[in-house]
Design a protein around this motif. Structure first.
Motif, PDB file in Angstrom:
ATOM      1  N   SER A  39      -1.385  -3.704   2.674  1.00 62.56           N
ATOM      2  CA  SER A  39      -0.091  -4.377   2.615  1.00 62.56           C
ATOM      3  C   SER A  39      -0.255  -5.836   2.200  1.00 62.56           C
ATOM      4  CB  SER A  39       0.594  -4.311   3.983  1.00 62.56           C
ATOM      5  OG  SER A  39       1.644  -5.250   4.073  1.00 62.56           O
ATOM      6  N   LYS A  40       0.634  -6.294   1.344  1.00 65.22           N
ATOM      7  CA  LYS A  40       0.632  -7.696   0.918  1.00 65.22           C
ATOM      8  C   LYS A  40       1.362  -8.584   1.923  1.00 65.22           C
ATOM      9  CE  LYS A  40       0.526  -6.689  -4.085  1.00 65.22           C
ATOM     10  NZ  LYS A  40       0.456  -5.220  -3.975  1.00 65.22           N
ATOM     11  N   LYS A  41       2.083  -7.956   2.849  1.00 61.73           N
ATOM     12  CA  LYS A  41       2.911  -8.711   3.784  1.00 61.73           C
ATOM     13  C   LYS A  41       2.309  -8.799   5.191  1.00 61.73           C
ATOM     14  CE  LYS A  41       6.667  -9.819   1.391  1.00 61.73           C
ATOM     15  NZ  LYS A  41       7.175 -11.208   1.319  1.00 61.73           N
ATOM     16  N   ILE A  42       1.326  -7.960   5.487  1.00 63.09           N
ATOM     17  CA  ILE A  42       0.702  -7.969   6.810  1.00 63.09           C
ATOM     18  C   ILE A  42      -0.496  -8.918   6.800  1.00 63.09           C
ATOM     19  CG2 ILE A  42      -0.617  -6.583   8.467  1.00 63.09           C
ATOM     20  CD1 ILE A  42       1.176  -4.205   7.726  1.00 63.09           C
ATOM     21  N   VAL A 102       3.932  -0.047  14.212  1.00 63.63           N
ATOM     22  CA  VAL A 102       3.634   1.235  13.586  1.00 63.63           C
ATOM     23  C   VAL A 102       2.984   2.132  14.636  1.00 63.63           C
ATOM     24  CG1 VAL A 102       3.456   0.660  11.137  1.00 63.63           C
ATOM     25  CG2 VAL A 102       1.573   0.125  12.652  1.00 63.63           C
ATOM     26  N   THR A 103       3.186   3.433  14.500  1.00 65.74           N
ATOM     27  CA  THR A 103       2.623   4.379  15.453  1.00 65.74           C
ATOM     28  C   THR A 103       1.516   5.191  14.798  1.00 65.74           C
ATOM     29  OG1 THR A 103       4.325   6.021  14.908  1.00 65.74           O
ATOM     30  CG2 THR A 103       4.780   4.535  16.740  1.00 65.74           C
ATOM     31  N   GLY A 104       0.591   5.662  15.627  1.00 60.64           N
ATOM     32  CA  GLY A 104      -0.607   6.318  15.118  1.00 60.64           C
ATOM     33  C   GLY A 104      -0.416   7.714  14.580  1.00 60.64           C
ATOM     34  N   ASP A 105       0.820   8.161  14.484  1.00 63.07           N
ATOM     35  CA  ASP A 105       1.077   9.506  13.959  1.00 63.07           C
ATOM     36  C   ASP A 105       1.598   9.471  12.526  1.00 63.07           C
ATOM     37  OD1 ASP A 105       3.526   8.429  14.562  1.00 63.07           O
ATOM     38  OD2 ASP A 105       4.075   9.929  16.055  1.00 63.07           O
ATOM     39  N   CYS A 106       1.352   8.353  11.823  1.00 65.68           N
ATOM     40  CA  CYS A 106       1.845   8.193  10.448  1.00 65.68           C
ATOM     41  C   CYS A 106       0.697   7.924   9.476  1.00 65.68           C
ATOM     42  CB  CYS A 106       2.859   7.058  10.386  1.00 65.68           C
ATOM     43  SG  CYS A 106       4.271   7.242  11.488  1.00 65.68           S
ATOM     44  N   PRO A 107      -0.213   8.876   9.280  1.00 62.34           N
ATOM     45  CA  PRO A 107      -1.420   8.621   8.483  1.00 62.34           C
ATOM     46  C   PRO A 107      -1.178   8.381   7.005  1.00 62.34           C
ATOM     47  CG  PRO A 107      -1.272  10.949   9.054  1.00 62.34           C
ATOM     48  CD  PRO A 107      -0.215  10.243   9.853  1.00 62.34           C
ATOM     49  N   ILE A 108      -0.030   8.821   6.475  1.00 60.92           N
ATOM     50  CA  ILE A 108       0.226   8.595   5.049  1.00 60.92           C
ATOM     51  C   ILE A 108       1.424   7.664   4.849  1.00 60.92           C
ATOM     52  CG2 ILE A 108      -0.864  10.750   4.316  1.00 60.92           C
ATOM     53  CD1 ILE A 108       1.953  11.913   3.869  1.00 60.92           C
ATOM     54  N   ILE A 109       1.636   6.766   5.808  1.00 65.89           N
ATOM     55  CA  ILE A 109       2.703   5.774   5.675  1.00 65.89           C
ATOM     56  C   ILE A 109       2.542   5.033   4.349  1.00 65.89           C
ATOM     57  CG2 ILE A 109       1.407   3.966   6.904  1.00 65.89           C
ATOM     58  CD1 ILE A 109       4.143   3.179   8.198  1.00 65.89           C
ATOM     59  N   ASP A 110       3.649   4.757   3.694  1.00 70.76           N
ATOM     60  CA  ASP A 110       3.661   4.206   2.341  1.00 70.76           C
ATOM     61  C   ASP A 110       3.565   2.680   2.377  1.00 70.76           C
ATOM     62  OD1 ASP A 110       4.441   3.354  -0.275  1.00 70.76           O
ATOM     63  OD2 ASP A 110       5.480   5.255  -0.591  1.00 70.76           O
ATOM     64  N   THR A 111       2.508   2.145   1.800  1.00 73.62           N
ATOM     65  CA  THR A 111       2.301   0.690   1.787  1.00 73.62           C
ATOM     66  C   THR A 111       3.460  -0.042   1.114  1.00 73.62           C
ATOM     67  OG1 THR A 111      -0.085   1.083   1.665  1.00 73.62           O
ATOM     68  CG2 THR A 111       0.671  -1.143   1.177  1.00 73.62           C
TER      69      THR A 111
END
Length: 256
Positions: A39-42, A102-111
């Motif tokens: 992420s460019k924002k994190i 964010v929660t640990g059940d989102c392995p393919i969360i979209d950057t």
């Protein structure tokens, strides 16, 4: 400063140890951290897990991958978030801190979605922004951001067990905060790209095995395109209701 706090535990009741399940020889948690770190924002990522012995494995994961791990309450996740954020803010002497949940059940969360939601938060001068107030993104693309002061107020005032477990529920239900809901161009909220049960894992495993080797940075729209070409995938976990865990907590508190 934008601090992402990723909550993860090993003691999930529906699919124990899910965050460290492997696909292509790599943990689901590793896929998620990889996407967050792009992420460019994190500005900073911390994994927030519990003090329960079962979560020693998550602390070990953090050490092995050079990612800071904070440990706090197993059930009072709100206090875990607040104490993690406060420790970081005080140690780094940061006056203006925003918390990305964010929660640990989102392995393919979209950057890209992560950065769009954070950008929206910044542009709208909000205390809380997410794409979950009225969901339009697939389950598994959930991203929330709030000010430290909003998190602190919530920590001090939330009393329901469900509010303490689900961290931002108090903010969502309160009129005190300035909030904004970030919406997708097309509504795909009926689609599950999260991991709560075995069927969810089966779908995510298929997606990662087929898309990740070709493009590490595939988006949720790439996933939908792939599934459209393989329509049987839409039915792998379609029987599972969105936010089942939240609904259960609300019923236990007599709020639903």
């Amino acid at each position: 400063m934008n601090l992402a706090i990723l909550q993860a535990r090993m003691s999930s009741t529906r699919l124990p140890n899910k965050v460290l399940k492997k696909v292509n020889g790599k943990e689901l948690l590793a896929y998620e951290c990889e996407r967050l770190l792009k992420s460019k924002k994190i500005d900073k990522l911390i994994i927030a897990t519990s003090n329960d012995k079962s979560d020693d494995a998550i602390e070990n994961f953090g050490t092995e991958n050079n990612i800071k791990v904070f440990r706090g309450s197993l059930d009072d996740v709100l206090s875990r978030y607040y104490e993690c954020a406060k420790e970081f803010r005080d140690k780094e002497n940061i006056d203006d801190l925003n918390i990305i949940r964010v929660t640990g059940d989102c392995p393919i969360i979209d950057t890209e979605v992560i950065d769009e939601v954070i950008k929206s938060f910044e542009e709208n001068d909000c205390e809380y922004t997410s794409n979950t107030l009225t969901p339009t993104y697939p389950d598994g693309m959930d991203i929330e951001i709030c000010t430290f002061s909003a998190l602190e107020y919530t920590y001090k005032n939330a009393t329901f067990k469900s509010d303490r477990e689900h961290v931002t529920l108090y903010i969502k239900n309160s009129d005190k905060f300035k909030k904004f809901n970030y919406e997708a161009k097309n509504d795909f909220s009926n689609l599950r790209l999260t991991v709560d049960e075995q069927n969810d894992f089966d779908l995510i495993k298929n997606i990662l095995e087929n898309l990740y080797p070709v493009n590490h940075d595939f988006t949720y729209l790439d996933v939908i395109s792939y599934m459209t070409k393989n329509p049987n995938l839409f039915f792998v976990n379609s029987n599972i209701q969105r936010d089942e865990g939240l609904d259960k907590s609300l019923k236990e508190d007599g709020r639903k």
